[in-house]
Design a protein around this motif. Sequence first.
Motif, PDB file in Angstrom:
ATOM      1  N   ARG A 128      41.729  38.191  45.557  1.00 12.35           N
ATOM      2  CA  ARG A 128      41.461  37.344  44.402  1.00 12.35           C
ATOM      3  C   ARG A 128      41.213  38.232  43.181  1.00 12.35           C
ATOM      4  N   GLY A 129      41.404  37.647  41.998  1.00 13.38           N
ATOM      5  CA  GLY A 129      41.182  38.417  40.787  1.00 13.38           C
ATOM      6  C   GLY A 129      42.442  38.917  40.139  1.00 13.38           C
ATOM      7  N   VAL A 130      43.590  38.315  40.490  1.00 10.62           N
ATOM      8  CA  VAL A 130      44.859  38.683  39.864  1.00 10.62           C
ATOM      9  C   VAL A 130      44.786  38.426  38.360  1.00 10.62           C
ATOM     10  N   GLN A 131      45.271  39.366  37.566  1.00  3.80           N
ATOM     11  CA  GLN A 131      45.126  39.267  36.112  1.00  3.80           C
ATOM     12  C   GLN A 131      46.201  38.409  35.450  1.00  3.80           C
ATOM     13  N   ASP A 132      47.390  38.350  36.031  1.00  2.00           N
ATOM     14  CA  ASP A 132      48.493  37.590  35.438  1.00  2.00           C
ATOM     15  C   ASP A 132      48.932  36.521  36.439  1.00  2.00           C
ATOM     16  N   LEU A 133      48.457  35.306  36.229  1.00  2.00           N
ATOM     17  CA  LEU A 133      48.734  34.238  37.185  1.00  2.00           C
ATOM     18  C   LEU A 133      50.206  33.843  37.195  1.00  2.00           C
ATOM     19  N   LYS A 134      50.892  33.969  36.049  1.00  2.00           N
ATOM     20  CA  LYS A 134      52.327  33.674  36.021  1.00  2.00           C
ATOM     21  C   LYS A 134      53.092  34.662  36.891  1.00  2.00           C
ATOM     22  N   LEU A 135      52.676  35.911  36.845  1.00  2.00           N
ATOM     23  CA  LEU A 135      53.306  36.928  37.667  1.00  2.00           C
ATOM     24  C   LEU A 135      53.035  36.662  39.148  1.00  2.00           C
ATOM     25  N   ALA A 136      51.822  36.242  39.461  1.00  2.00           N
ATOM     26  CA  ALA A 136      51.485  35.908  40.846  1.00  2.00           C
ATOM     27  C   ALA A 136      52.340  34.752  41.350  1.00  2.00           C
ATOM     28  N   VAL A 182      50.926  40.227  49.254  1.00  2.00           N
ATOM     29  CA  VAL A 182      49.573  39.758  49.529  1.00  2.00           C
ATOM     30  C   VAL A 182      48.611  40.479  48.583  1.00  2.00           C
ATOM     31  N   ALA A 183      47.568  39.775  48.160  1.00  2.00           N
ATOM     32  CA  ALA A 183      46.660  40.344  47.166  1.00  2.00           C
ATOM     33  C   ALA A 183      45.264  39.762  47.333  1.00  2.00           C
ATOM     34  N   PHE A 216      55.867  35.981  42.032  1.00  2.00           N
ATOM     35  CA  PHE A 216      55.944  36.757  43.269  1.00  2.00           C
ATOM     36  C   PHE A 216      55.516  35.966  44.504  1.00  2.00           C
ATOM     37  N   ASP A 217      55.117  34.697  44.305  1.00  2.00           N
ATOM     38  CA  ASP A 217      54.659  33.848  45.408  1.00  2.00           C
ATOM     39  C   ASP A 217      53.582  34.565  46.228  1.00  2.00           C
ATOM     40  N   VAL A 218      52.548  34.995  45.536  1.00  2.00           N
ATOM     41  CA  VAL A 218      51.501  35.808  46.153  1.00  2.00           C
ATOM     42  C   VAL A 218      50.684  35.000  47.160  1.00  2.00           C
ATOM     43  N   GLN A 219      50.395  35.623  48.292  1.00  2.00           N
ATOM     44  CA  GLN A 219      49.475  35.055  49.273  1.00  2.00           C
ATOM     45  C   GLN A 219      48.132  35.768  49.127  1.00  2.00           C
ATOM     46  N   TYR A 220      47.073  35.001  48.873  1.00  2.00           N
ATOM     47  CA  TYR A 220      45.747  35.586  48.706  1.00  2.00           C
ATOM     48  C   TYR A 220      45.062  35.692  50.062  1.00  2.00           C
ATOM     49  N   ILE A 221      44.496  36.864  50.336  1.00  2.00           N
ATOM     50  CA  ILE A 221      43.790  37.069  51.596  1.00  2.00           C
ATOM     51  C   ILE A 221      42.473  37.794  51.321  1.00  2.00           C
ATOM     52  N   LEU A 244      48.068  43.935  41.277  1.00  2.00           N
ATOM     53  CA  LEU A 244      48.044  42.753  40.420  1.00  2.00           C
ATOM     54  C   LEU A 244      46.653  42.462  39.866  1.00  2.00           C
ATOM     55  N   THR A 245      45.630  43.080  40.437  1.00  2.00           N
ATOM     56  CA  THR A 245      44.256  42.895  39.956  1.00  2.00           C
ATOM     57  C   THR A 245      43.858  43.980  38.962  1.00  2.00           C
ATOM     58  N   GLN A 246      44.757  44.892  38.642  1.00  3.88           N
ATOM     59  CA  GLN A 246      44.432  46.050  37.810  1.00  3.88           C
ATOM     60  C   GLN A 246      45.095  45.940  36.428  1.00  3.88           C
ATOM     61  N   PRO A 247      44.496  46.572  35.404  1.00  3.53           N
ATOM     62  CA  PRO A 247      45.159  46.637  34.095  1.00  3.53           C
ATOM     63  C   PRO A 247      46.519  47.317  34.236  1.00  3.53           C
ATOM     64  N   VAL A 248      47.487  46.904  33.443  1.00  4.58           N
ATOM     65  CA  VAL A 248      48.849  47.417  33.574  1.00  4.58           C
ATOM     66  C   VAL A 248      48.995  48.741  32.820  1.00  4.58           C
ATOM     67  N   THR A 249      49.141  49.822  33.580  1.00  3.25           N
ATOM     68  CA  THR A 249      49.547  51.119  33.048  1.00  3.25           C
ATOM     69  C   THR A 249      50.920  51.422  33.636  1.00  3.25           C
TER      70      THR A 249
END
Length: 358
Positions: free
Chosen positions: A41-49, A38-39, A52-57, A10-15
Motif C-alpha cells: 500500500r502507499g502507491v504514489q500514482d494511482l493511475k499508473l497502478a 505486486v506492491a 499496471f493492474d497492481v495487486q496489493y499484498i 511504485l511507492t517511491q518518488p520517481v527518479t
Amino acid sequence: MKIVVNGRFLTQPVTGVQRFAIEIVRALINSGHSLQVVAPRGVQDLKLAEEFDVQYIGGSIRGYLWEQLVLPFYCKAQEGPVFLINLTNTAPVVLKQQLVTIHDIATFTHPEFYSKKFVLVYRVMIPLIVRRSFDVVTVSDFSKRELVNRFRVPEGKVSVVSNAISAVFDEAVEDEIKPGPYILAVSSLAPSKNLARLIQAFGVYRRSGGLCRLLVVGAGNSGDRVFTATEALSNGSDDEDVVFLGRVTDTELVSLYRNADLFVHASLYEGFGIPPLEAMSCGTACVVSDIPSLREVCGDAAVYVDPLDVQSISAGMMRVLGCQELVRQMIDRGKERASLFDWTVSAEKIHDVISRHR
C-alpha cells in the motif's frame, strides 16, 4: 512459469531508477507479455497502478520489511514456479529464482555520497542478492564492469539493458516555457550531482560576459522536497541569475529542454545518465562530465569537461554557446544518438533473460 514484478518502486518518488522500472513494465505489458505487478500500500500514482493492474499484498507492511518478508512469502505461496523481476537495486535476499537490476554500485565506490545507514544497508544487501539471484541486469557496460570486478560474478550472468526516452519526449507539446536565453541543469543536491561546482562554473561564465541564466530543475536529497536557492547557493555562488524551479511535470520538462540554449550535466558519477539522453532527444546541445558512463551514452554528441575543474566546466559552456555551427552539429548528432535507445528493445532484453529459465 508465473512472472511477478516487485512493485515497491511504485511507492517511491520517481527518479531515474524508478523511471527505468516504470518504462520497462509498461513496455513488457504493451508487448503482450504476461506478468503480475505486486506492491505494498502507499502507491504514489494511482493511475499508473491501474494501468499496471497492481495487486496489493501485505496489508500495512511497507518498505524493506515488505520486500524481505511479504514479497518472498507471496512468491513461494503461488502454485507452480514463479520468477521475480526486481528493477530498482534491491530484492529479497532469500530468493534465487529472480532477476535483480543493479543500476550502479556507488555505495561501494563512492560511499561519501550517502548516509552511513544507507551505505551499510546496501553493502550488506547488494552482494547477497547479486550472488544468489539467477540473473543480474545493469544499465551500462560501465556498470557491468564495476559489478563483475567488485563481486567476482561471471560476465555471462550480467546483462546490459539501457535506459531510454519516455514517450512524452516524442509528443508535440506547447512550448510555453520561454524565459529568455538560459542554460538548463537537471539535478538534486546529492553530492554526486556536483551542483556546487556547476554553479561556480556558471558564475565564471557570467563574469566573462555570458548572457544566459542558469535554470535548475530538481528536488532535495530526500527526493520529495524541493531544495531552496539558499541551500544550493551556499554551496556555490550568489549569482541572482541562478533560478531554482523545483519539481516540474514531464511536459514542462520537455519544454524546458527544447527551449534551452544549452544543457549541462556535471555529475561526478553515473551508472547511466538519463538527463543528457533526454536533452539530446529534444535537440539541445550538451556539455557533460568526462566519465565512462556518459561517454557511453553521449558518444560524439556532447562536449566533455572535467567535473572536478570549475574552469573546465565554464570553458565547455563558453565553447558551445560561442559557436552556432558547433551547436548545429551537436543537435544533429544528439538526435541521432538518442534514437539508438528504445524502451521496447530494452524490455525485450529483459524478457530474453527471463526466457532462459522457462
